[in-house]
Design an enzyme around this catalytic site. Structure first.
Site, PDB file in Angstrom:
ATOM      1  N   ASP A  60       0.841  -1.213   0.000  1.00 32.18           N
ATOM      2  CA  ASP A  60       0.000   0.000   0.000  1.00 32.18           C
ATOM      3  C   ASP A  60       0.871   1.257   0.000  1.00 32.18           C
ATOM      4  O   ASP A  60       0.686   2.171   0.807  1.00 32.18           O
ATOM      5  CB  ASP A  60      -0.925   0.012   1.224  1.00 32.18           C
ATOM      6  CG  ASP A  60      -1.627  -1.316   1.449  1.00 32.18           C
ATOM      7  OD1 ASP A  60      -2.025  -1.944   0.460  1.00 32.18           O
ATOM      8  OD2 ASP A  60      -1.756  -1.730   2.617  1.00 32.18           O
ATOM      9  N   ASN A 200     -18.000  -6.313  -0.405  1.00 32.05           N
ATOM     10  CA  ASN A 200     -17.076  -6.043   0.688  1.00 32.05           C
ATOM     11  C   ASN A 200     -16.811  -4.554   0.869  1.00 32.05           C
ATOM     12  O   ASN A 200     -16.768  -4.055   2.000  1.00 32.05           O
ATOM     13  CB  ASN A 200     -15.758  -6.780   0.452  1.00 32.05           C
ATOM     14  CG  ASN A 200     -15.934  -8.284   0.448  1.00 32.05           C
ATOM     15  OD1 ASN A 200     -16.077  -8.890  -0.612  1.00 32.05           O
ATOM     16  ND2 ASN A 200     -15.955  -8.881   1.627  1.00 32.05           N
ATOM     17  N   GLU A 237     -11.276  -0.517  -3.630  1.00 34.02           N
ATOM     18  CA  GLU A 237     -10.554   0.092  -2.514  1.00 34.02           C
ATOM     19  C   GLU A 237      -9.313   0.805  -3.037  1.00 34.02           C
ATOM     20  O   GLU A 237      -9.019   0.806  -4.244  1.00 34.02           O
ATOM     21  CB  GLU A 237     -10.147  -0.975  -1.492  1.00 34.02           C
ATOM     22  CG  GLU A 237      -9.134  -1.989  -2.029  1.00 34.02           C
ATOM     23  CD  GLU A 237      -8.750  -3.055  -1.004  1.00 34.02           C
ATOM     24  OE1 GLU A 237      -9.471  -3.235  -0.014  1.00 34.02           O
ATOM     25  OE2 GLU A 237      -7.710  -3.728  -1.222  1.00 34.02           O
ATOM     26  N   HIS A 301      -3.022  -1.135  -5.176  1.00 33.88           N
ATOM     27  CA  HIS A 301      -3.004  -0.126  -4.115  1.00 33.88           C
ATOM     28  C   HIS A 301      -1.902   0.902  -4.378  1.00 33.88           C
ATOM     29  O   HIS A 301      -0.931   1.020  -3.652  1.00 33.88           O
ATOM     30  CB  HIS A 301      -2.850  -0.725  -2.733  1.00 33.88           C
ATOM     31  CG  HIS A 301      -3.379   0.204  -1.676  1.00 33.88           C
ATOM     32  ND1 HIS A 301      -4.366  -0.153  -0.804  1.00 33.88           N
ATOM     33  CD2 HIS A 301      -3.084   1.497  -1.406  1.00 33.88           C
ATOM     34  CE1 HIS A 301      -4.657   0.881  -0.022  1.00 33.88           C
ATOM     35  NE2 HIS A 301      -3.885   1.900  -0.387  1.00 33.88           N
ATOM     36  N   ARG A 335       4.806  -8.238  -0.384  1.00 32.57           N
ATOM     37  CA  ARG A 335       4.331  -7.229  -1.322  1.00 32.57           C
ATOM     38  C   ARG A 335       5.332  -6.077  -1.260  1.00 32.57           C
ATOM     39  O   ARG A 335       5.471  -5.415  -0.235  1.00 32.57           O
ATOM     40  CB  ARG A 335       2.921  -6.766  -0.959  1.00 32.57           C
ATOM     41  CG  ARG A 335       1.860  -7.845  -1.172  1.00 32.57           C
ATOM     42  CD  ARG A 335       0.470  -7.363  -0.848  1.00 32.57           C
ATOM     43  NE  ARG A 335       0.290  -7.103   0.583  1.00 32.57           N
ATOM     44  CZ  ARG A 335      -0.806  -6.577   1.122  1.00 32.57           C
ATOM     45  NH1 ARG A 335      -1.818  -6.226   0.341  1.00 32.57           N
ATOM     46  NH2 ARG A 335      -0.906  -6.393   2.424  1.00 32.57           N
ATOM     47  N   HIS A 377       5.553  -4.111 -31.463  1.00 25.94           N
ATOM     48  CA  HIS A 377       5.412  -5.459 -32.007  1.00 25.94           C
ATOM     49  C   HIS A 377       3.941  -5.847 -31.993  1.00 25.94           C
ATOM     50  O   HIS A 377       3.182  -5.502 -31.085  1.00 25.94           O
ATOM     51  CB  HIS A 377       6.275  -6.471 -31.257  1.00 25.94           C
ATOM     52  CG  HIS A 377       5.977  -6.593 -29.790  1.00 25.94           C
ATOM     53  ND1 HIS A 377       4.931  -7.340 -29.303  1.00 25.94           N
ATOM     54  CD2 HIS A 377       6.606  -6.067 -28.707  1.00 25.94           C
ATOM     55  CE1 HIS A 377       4.927  -7.274 -27.980  1.00 25.94           C
ATOM     56  NE2 HIS A 377       5.929  -6.501 -27.588  1.00 25.94           N
ATOM     57  N   HIS A 468      12.161   2.649 -41.574  1.00 29.85           N
ATOM     58  CA  HIS A 468      10.706   2.810 -41.592  1.00 29.85           C
ATOM     59  C   HIS A 468      10.239   2.959 -43.030  1.00 29.85           C
ATOM     60  O   HIS A 468      10.700   3.836 -43.761  1.00 29.85           O
ATOM     61  CB  HIS A 468      10.302   4.048 -40.776  1.00 29.85           C
ATOM     62  CG  HIS A 468       8.837   4.341 -40.846  1.00 29.85           C
ATOM     63  ND1 HIS A 468       8.332   5.620 -40.976  1.00 29.85           N
ATOM     64  CD2 HIS A 468       7.757   3.512 -40.815  1.00 29.85           C
ATOM     65  CE1 HIS A 468       7.026   5.573 -41.010  1.00 29.85           C
ATOM     66  NE2 HIS A 468       6.643   4.309 -40.915  1.00 29.85           N
TER      67      HIS A 468
END
Length: 488
Positions: A60, A200, A237, A301, A335, A377, A468
């Site tokens: 976080d 939730n 969240e 987060h 994390r 690509h 190119h």
């Protein structure tokens, strides 16, 4: 890559005539002639540190913009028991900066449970930390709280005092408060479980009257209804706000905190009523997700900051290095905080790409005769397109050449085991077998031009350059702007 450094030194005049000790060999006018524009290094082009992870075992993550020359960082620690702050003059410096504990949870009672997702904000000359906390007898009775410090340095624990709970209309699970100012108003955005809504957490916004209270009723601006928002848990969240290009962009995170965790995007017009749910549009697909090839799992987060140049936007987020987790992912400590450059499409919308993985600075290549287009690509074949939304398809890293001898190879960012290679006259990205690149078909020599562009000469054929040709990428003799590329 040493040959590149030498070339840049030459272009900057470091080994020019003035440095050789000649005295009187050239007229004064010759010394005054301007030289070619100095080439920027790849790191200068990319503009963001490539230290990865930037900070280990900090979820976080929140990094402030520079305040009086210093970036400040805070984030969740694996023990969920304290709030930490560190600071440095550069983003890279945060990696090894000393970390201070500015607040620790009480031994019992309110706020004695899990401490989650602190954010650090400078408002009206004071520092505020917004965080979520559970109780000692119910660690998941999560509510939002605010700390305040009047001291100039937020790393000093002596300045911090608890302002109290940040209350909303409902006394229910609430977390991930963030705040932003826009057009003279300050807003709070947070996640909450609203009574009667079978998810939730959803996202809410309200106008603030003080840095620790809101003055308007909550407005629900997003709730998890799409399949990618409901994996494991139905979650919206971790909001983060960025105002750019006449719009207010709000990222958020969704689903369970394992490899299914991902980021979504809400957008509102900068002149809209942000307290009207109809002002916010949700992008139908997630904008930042797990990437198996770069081995970054559960990115989310996030927060935003700005690089040292004061211009380049930086995405700050956490992700793991592995998919499989033993036990509850909430208690897996790995994390890690990561940063990468945030790009912008010509229409003013953000391009997130993929969590880029380990490696050096990243570049995009635009032909000098089609400067608003990019080499990318598609189906493993390289071509030039002018409306590239698949950002990672157009991102490459110059790495030491597979052919050796001072050459460079171009490695794909989202296929990190693939390199730009010329096969039977077709320019592709391909895996290169062990043993290097003996034919020199996947290695190049970067030849600088005076305007800052470069030509890419095939290492195995000095007469062949990337070229190119009306949207195709081919190889052929040097041909002015058709065989020159700008790095961005």
């Amino acid at each position: 890559m040493r040959h590149d450094l030498t070339r840049r030194t030459l272009l900057r005049g470091g080994l020019g005539v003035a440095a050789t000790g000649f005295a009187g060999g050239l007229p004064a006018a010759a010394h005054a002639q301007p030289g070619p524009a100095p080439l920027r290094s790849d790191q200068e082009v990319y503009g963001v540190t490539t230290v990865d992870p930037l900070i280990v075992r900090r979820a976080d993550p929140f990094v402030t913009p520079r305040v009086n020359g210093t970036y400040y960082f805070t984030g969740s620690v694996p023990e969920y028991d304290r709030i930490v702050v560190r600071g440095a003059t550069t983003l890279a410096g945060l990696a090894n900066a000393t970390e201070t504990v500015v607040w620790r949870r009480p031994a019992s009672g309110r706020m004695g449970g899990h401490i989650w997702a602190p954010e650090l904000h400078r408002i009206d000359g004071r520092w505020y930390v917004y965080f979520a906390a559970g109780d000692s007898d119910d660690v998941f009775r999560i509510r939002m709280y605010v700390l305040e410090s009047a001291l100039a340095d937020p790393r000093d624990p002596a300045g911090w005092r608890l302002r109290g709970q940040l209350t909303t209309e409902w006394d229910s699970f609430s977390l991930d408060a963030t705040t932003f100012a826009h057009q003279g108003r300050r807003y709070l955005v947070w996640a909450q479980s609203e009574p009667g809504i079978a998810v939730n957490s959803s996202l809410y916004i309200a106008e603030m009257d003080t840095p620790w209270s809101i003055r308007t009723r909550p407005v629900r601006i997003a709730t998890p209804t799409l399949s990618w928002e409901r994996q494991g848990f139905a979650v919206n969240e971790g909001a983060a706000v960025l105002v750019r290009n006449g719009r207010v962009f709000m990222t958020f995170s969704a689903s369970a905190t394992d490899a299914r965790y991902c980021m979504g995007l809400l957008t509102a017009d900068a002149n809209a009523n942000l307290l009207d749910q109809r002002s916010w549009q949700k992008t139908p697909d997630p904008v930042f997700v797990t990437n198996e090839r770069t081995r970054r799992y559960g990115p989310g987060h996030n927060s935003f900051t700005v690089a040292e140049d004061g211009v380049t936007d930086v995405l700050v987020y956490h992700a793991r290095d592995y998919r499989d987790i033993t036990g509850d992912p909430l208690y897996d400590p790995n994390r890690h905080t990561r940063v990468q450059r945030l790009y912008w499409h010509p229409d003013g919308t953000p391009l997130f790409g993929v969590p880029v993985g380990t490696g050096g600075p990243i570049v995009r290549l635009s032909p000098a005769d089609a400067r608003r287009s990019f080499v990318r690509h598609y189906g493993y074949v390289l071509r030039v397109d002018g409306d590239v939304r698949e950002l990672a398809d157009s991102q490459f890293r110059f790495v030491p050449g597979l052919a050796g001898g001072g050459t460079e190879s171009l490695r794909s960012v989202n296929f990190p085991d693939h390199y730009v290679r010329v096969t039977d006259g077709v320019v592709r990205i391909e895996p290169v077998p062990g043993g290097g690149d003996p034919t020199g078909r996947a290695s190049f020599r970067r030849v600088p031009r005076s305007d800052g562009a470069v030509s890419l000469q095939l290492a195995g054929d000095a007469g062949a350059h990337l070229r190119h040709e009306q949207g195709r990428l081919t190889v052929g003799p040097a041909a002015g702007d058709r065989t020159a590329f700008l790095l961005s």
